[in-house]
Design an enzyme around this catalytic site. Structure first.
Site, PDB file in Angstrom:
ATOM      1  N   ARG A  64       0.819  -1.225   0.000  1.00 14.68           N
ATOM      2  CA  ARG A  64       0.000   0.000   0.000  1.00 14.68           C
ATOM      3  C   ARG A  64       0.848   1.269   0.000  1.00 14.68           C
ATOM      4  NH1 ARG A  64      -4.624  -0.393   4.405  1.00 14.68           N
ATOM      5  NH2 ARG A  64      -3.433  -2.122   5.219  1.00 14.68           N
ATOM      6  N   TYR A  68       0.712   4.519  -2.401  1.00 11.22           N
ATOM      7  CA  TYR A  68       0.524   5.894  -1.930  1.00 11.22           C
ATOM      8  C   TYR A  68       1.613   6.823  -2.480  1.00 11.22           C
ATOM      9  CZ  TYR A  68      -2.701   3.724   1.398  1.00 11.22           C
ATOM     10  OH  TYR A  68      -3.721   3.018   1.957  1.00 11.22           O
ATOM     11  N   TYR A  90     -12.426  10.562  -1.047  1.00 10.88           N
ATOM     12  CA  TYR A  90     -13.737  10.366  -0.418  1.00 10.88           C
ATOM     13  C   TYR A  90     -13.627  10.579   1.103  1.00 10.88           C
ATOM     14  CZ  TYR A  90     -12.475   5.661   1.225  1.00 10.88           C
ATOM     15  OH  TYR A  90     -11.877   4.608   1.869  1.00 10.88           O
TER      16      TYR A  90
HETATM   17  C1  LIG Z   1      -8.485   4.761   4.090  1.00 11.25           C
HETATM   18  S1  LIG Z   1      -9.707   5.061   5.310  1.00 11.25           S
HETATM   19  C2  LIG Z   1     -10.505   6.454   4.596  1.00 11.25           C
HETATM   20  C3  LIG Z   1     -11.365   7.232   5.565  1.00 11.25           C
HETATM   21  C4  LIG Z   1     -12.004   8.452   4.922  1.00 11.25           C
HETATM   22  N1  LIG Z   1     -11.010   9.393   4.520  1.00 11.25           N
HETATM   23  C5  LIG Z   1     -13.001   9.160   5.844  1.00 11.25           C
HETATM   24  O1  LIG Z   1     -12.820  10.352   6.117  1.00 11.25           O
HETATM   25  O2  LIG Z   1     -13.986   8.532   6.258  1.00 11.25           O
HETATM   26  C6  LIG Z   1     -10.769   3.707   5.010  1.00 11.25           C
HETATM   27  C7  LIG Z   1     -11.589   3.394   6.234  1.00 11.25           C
HETATM   28  O3  LIG Z   1     -12.635   4.338   6.348  1.00 11.25           O
HETATM   29  C8  LIG Z   1     -13.798   3.710   6.836  1.00 11.25           C
HETATM   30  N2  LIG Z   1     -14.814   3.706   5.777  1.00 11.25           N
HETATM   31  C9  LIG Z   1     -14.634   3.831   4.446  1.00 11.25           C
HETATM   32  N3  LIG Z   1     -15.821   3.748   3.814  1.00 11.25           N
HETATM   33  C10 LIG Z   1     -16.762   3.559   4.765  1.00 11.25           C
HETATM   34  C11 LIG Z   1     -18.163   3.417   4.755  1.00 11.25           C
HETATM   35  N4  LIG Z   1     -18.876   3.451   3.631  1.00 11.25           N
HETATM   36  N5  LIG Z   1     -18.789   3.245   5.943  1.00 11.25           N
HETATM   37  C12 LIG Z   1     -18.112   3.219   7.102  1.00 11.25           C
HETATM   38  N6  LIG Z   1     -16.789   3.358   7.174  1.00 11.25           N
HETATM   39  C13 LIG Z   1     -16.114   3.531   6.025  1.00 11.25           C
HETATM   40  C14 LIG Z   1     -13.420   2.274   7.169  1.00 11.25           C
HETATM   41  O4  LIG Z   1     -13.001   2.209   8.511  1.00 11.25           O
HETATM   42  C15 LIG Z   1     -12.298   2.051   6.194  1.00 11.25           C
HETATM   43  O5  LIG Z   1     -11.474   0.988   6.562  1.00 11.25           O
END
Ligand SMILES: C[S@@+](CC[C@H](N)C(=O)[O-])C[C@H]1O[C@@H](n2cnc3c(N)ncnc32)[C@H](O)[C@@H]1O
Length: 285
Positions: A64, A68, A90
């Protein structure tokens, strides 16, 4: 300042969660990069013809960190060409998004103007959908692998939010969730919470017409939890903590103050039967 600039924006989880400010930057940039959910991708590509997804840098079993750094190089090369660049991620672009912070730091070090604009994060959606308030008893937030790899002193009487539970201990990008990692995380939590403590596996909606999903279960059943897409774990507090008698000596009026009574009531906020009726809808959906 050198010619060329960088604005990193958050898009939330669907286009209606995008801020007006972020949308303006996406529309007006000379070059747009993005990592987005499907509806947001459609909105971005329709709004700016220069838009390019960064998802191509991911690969199954690819490290990963390599991905990045490739994203950083790609974004920074457009900035170095003197373009007004917007990179959209996102959720909130500064929460668990390594390339966004590295890009901002690199751009500033090299003398370019760089800023980050906030977005609606998964935690923000969780607060709204599940009906928890991080201000009542406090809230701790950890990335799952980080939570397991370092011995943490955390407070069971505050809420606990754990991110990336589907990929505990996974350092390469993998599409499939890692059940072994989730089992190890559960074992760690069972050292602190009773097996029957109810926890919530939460998925924010990525489409304004579809409800979010929340799956409540006793902690002991977490290893079998549904792990579609990228869920976040919410562990409610065990109960209100015991108040410090010294506090009342210093603040005798607190015993009768409205705000403190409210604080003592907060145990009720976390009782499942008092949670938002949306939960029932969501679990059935
Ligand atoms: C790389 S991080 C990105 C977080 C993102 N930047 C944010 O502000 O929510 C990825 C993590 O965000 C959370 N996440 C991403 N998509 C999600 C969703 N649809 N519902 C709940 N948690 C989510 C999960 O914990 C996932 O493992």
């Amino acid at each position: 300042m050198k010619k060329g600039s960088l604005t990193i924006v958050g898009t939330g989880f669907h286009p209606r969660q995008m801020t007006i400010e972020s949308a303006d930057h996406i529309r007006n940039a000379e070059k747009v990069y993005f990592v987005a959910t499907s509806l947001i991708e459609q909105w971005i590509t329709a709004s700016n013809s220069s838009a390019e997804s960064l998802l191509r840098f991911y690969g199954n079993n690819k490290n990963r960190l390599t991905t990045y750094h490739e994203m950083v190089d790609e974004i920074m090369s457009a900035v170095r060409q003197g373009k007004r660049v917007c990179a959209a991620f996102y959720g909130h672009p500064g929460i668990f998004v390594y390339p966004s912070h590295v890009c901002i730091a690199t751009a500033r070090e090299e003398g370019y103007e760089a800023q980050m604009l906030p977005g609606v994060s998964a935690e923000d959606c969780l607060v709204a959908d599940v009906g928890m308030d991080p201000g009542y008893l406090g809230c701790q937030s950890y990335e799952a692998t980080d939570f397991l790899s370092f011995p943490r002193s955390f407070d069971c009487h505050s809420a606990l939010i754990i991110w990336q539970i589907a990929h505990v201990g996974v350092f390469n990008f993998e599409f499939e969730p890692n059940r072994f990692g989730l089992k190890k995380l559960t074992e760690k939590l069972l050292e602190h919470y009773p097996a029957q403590h109810e926890v919530c596996v939460y998925l924010a909606s990525v489409d304004p017409h579809v409800k979010h999903q929340e799956y409540w279960m006793p902690l002991s059943q977490l290893p079998e939890a549904p792990l579609g897409c990228s869920p976040t774990l919410y562990v409610p507090p065990l109960a209100s903590p015991k108040a410090d008698p010294e506090f009342y000596k210093d603040f005798p009026e607190a015993e009768s103050a409205d705000s403190y009574k409210h604080f003592k009531m907060t145990k009720r906020v976390y009782r499942r039967d008092l949670l938002s009726p949306q939960k029932e809808l969501a679990t059935k959906a």
